[in-house]
Design an enzyme around this catalytic site. Sequence first.
Site, mmCIF file in Angstrom:
data_model
loop_
_atom_site.group_PDB
_atom_site.id
_atom_site.type_symbol
_atom_site.label_atom_id
_atom_site.label_comp_id
_atom_site.label_asym_id
_atom_site.label_seq_id
_atom_site.Cartn_x
_atom_site.Cartn_y
_atom_site.Cartn_z
ATOM 1 N N GLU A 99 0.819 -1.218 0.000
ATOM 2 C CA GLU A 99 0.000 0.000 0.000
ATOM 3 C C GLU A 99 0.848 1.260 0.000
ATOM 4 O O GLU A 99 0.632 2.180 -0.797
ATOM 5 C CB GLU A 99 -0.929 0.014 1.225
ATOM 6 N N ASP A 101 -0.723 -4.844 3.229
ATOM 7 C CA ASP A 101 -1.240 -3.641 3.890
ATOM 8 C C ASP A 101 -0.619 -3.641 5.277
ATOM 9 O O ASP A 101 -1.026 -4.419 6.135
ATOM 10 C CB ASP A 101 -2.767 -3.695 3.961
ATOM 11 N N ILE A 138 -0.598 -1.566 7.831
ATOM 12 C CA ILE A 138 -1.580 -1.263 8.884
ATOM 13 C C ILE A 138 -2.923 -1.050 8.195
ATOM 14 O O ILE A 138 -3.098 -0.067 7.466
ATOM 15 C CB ILE A 138 -1.208 -0.006 9.708
ATOM 16 N N ASP A 139 -3.834 -1.986 8.400
ATOM 17 C CA ASP A 139 -5.195 -1.812 7.875
ATOM 18 C C ASP A 139 -6.023 -1.298 9.045
ATOM 19 O O ASP A 139 -6.140 -1.957 10.069
ATOM 20 C CB ASP A 139 -5.735 -3.146 7.352
HETATM 21 O O1 LIG Z 1 -6.241 1.851 6.980
HETATM 22 P P1 LIG Z 1 -6.042 1.574 5.538
HETATM 23 O O2 LIG Z 1 -4.973 0.557 5.235
HETATM 24 O O3 LIG Z 1 -5.865 2.811 4.755
HETATM 25 O O4 LIG Z 1 -7.351 0.865 4.968
HETATM 26 C C1 LIG Z 1 -8.647 1.317 5.297
HETATM 27 C C2 LIG Z 1 -9.103 2.386 4.346
HETATM 28 O O5 LIG Z 1 -8.206 3.453 4.358
HETATM 29 C C3 LIG Z 1 -10.476 2.873 4.775
HETATM 30 O O6 LIG Z 1 -10.901 3.834 3.857
HETATM 31 C C4 LIG Z 1 -11.484 1.764 4.824
HETATM 32 O O7 LIG Z 1 -12.676 2.216 5.339
HETATM 33 C C5 LIG Z 1 -10.990 0.664 5.689
HETATM 34 O O8 LIG Z 1 -11.905 -0.393 5.633
HETATM 35 C C6 LIG Z 1 -9.633 0.187 5.196
HETATM 36 O O9 LIG Z 1 -9.238 -0.906 5.947
HETATM 37 MG MG LIG Z 2 -6.103 -0.940 4.373
HETATM 38 MG MG LIG Z 3 -3.047 0.475 5.346
#
Ligand SMILES: O=P(O)(O)O[C@H]1[C@H](O)[C@@H](O)[C@H](O)[C@@H](O)[C@@H]1O
Ligand SMILES: [Mg+2]
Ligand SMILES: [Mg+2]
Length: 335
Positions: free
Chosen positions: A99, A119, A121-122
């Site tokens: 990412e 990813d 940090i999700d």
């Molecule tokens: O936290 P990240 O990796 O950016 O992913 C999230 C995303 O940015 C958000 O818009 C979504 O709502 C989340 O479900 C993702 O996990």
């Molecule tokens: Mg994510």
């Molecule tokens: Mg992320």
Amino acid sequence: MSLEELHSIFSVFALPIFDLSSNILRRTSRMADWTECMNYGIHIAREAREVILHAFRIKKAVMLKSSPADLVTETDQRVERMLISAIKAKYPHHKFIGEESVAAGEKLILTDSPTWIIDPIDGTANFVHRFPFVAISIAFAVNKQTEFGIVYSCIEDKLYSAQRGRGAFCNDIPLATSGQEDITKCLLVTEIGAERDQLALATMTSNIHRLLEIPVHGIRAVGTAAVDMCLISTGGADAYYHIGMHCWDIAASALIVSEAGGVVIDTNGSEFDMMARRVIAASSMSVARRIAQAIQAFPCERDDDPRAHPQKAQIEHSTDSGNDVHKKAGGHRRL
Ligand SMILES: O=P(O)(O)O[C@H]1[C@H](O)[C@@H](O)[C@H](O)[C@@H](O)[C@@H]1O
Ligand SMILES: [Mg+2]
Ligand SMILES: [Mg+2]
């Protein structure tokens, strides 16, 4: 000389040998056992979790990407670098889709080569606000087919994993979806995402309205697509739908859901395509199809569209998470 150039030379001489070799590659990858790779992925995810747990508790420098709600921190970037360098050290010929590498301008191309889709940090917005649902998502694909998926919900200490054809697990305990077939008995999960344009917001809210009036039992949003989808594999929720996420958010959890007996399709009802940025994951096909019938999608550039623009992280302040917030020179806020 590239593989494509080699192929064109052999095909001019109609030498079947090259086709034979690429078929052999496909057959061996089908027969290949990626267990050792997956165990290594789990090992480095555990190491990365320690970095995330430490950073979760301390002040953060927060940057913005595609919108005021699309956050990234130095920890996201550091964890991705850590994971990729650890994998490169062991598997130097493998490819990566990360990412934060894509956000920094790397091209997003999924080839037949062994590819790690990461990813780091999700749920970064959760991480920034110390909302305790933060996951590492690691998928591994060969010939564009996911061979294993790992989702580590770091604060919960729940490590979800699945290898194609071998079931899905959470902390080594086998998983199974609810199998629910009646939409009116379903608890749904979705995500609001980072989009803040009027069309996306109107589409998302009208989808929620249409599903609630079916009626369904409820709709939740955990803040991380990967964990949302793993909840389907546990039976703790019955279906998930999302438009606008990216391949790295869901590549791992899509396999975990299907290996737990769930179904994963596109929001238009067709076969799931991890690059299309649309997904429905459900306990049964009847529930998945009922959701596809009820919701609408807003337009999203495919992840693998060469025109898709990387969301370079802009050094900026971000949300005031209720922690100590103090400005730094250059508008850079530490939370
Ligand atoms: O936290 P990240 O990796 O950016 O992913 C999230 C995303 O940015 C958000 O818009 C979504 O709502 C989340 O479900 C993702 O996990
Ligand atoms: Mg994510
Ligand atoms: Mg992320």
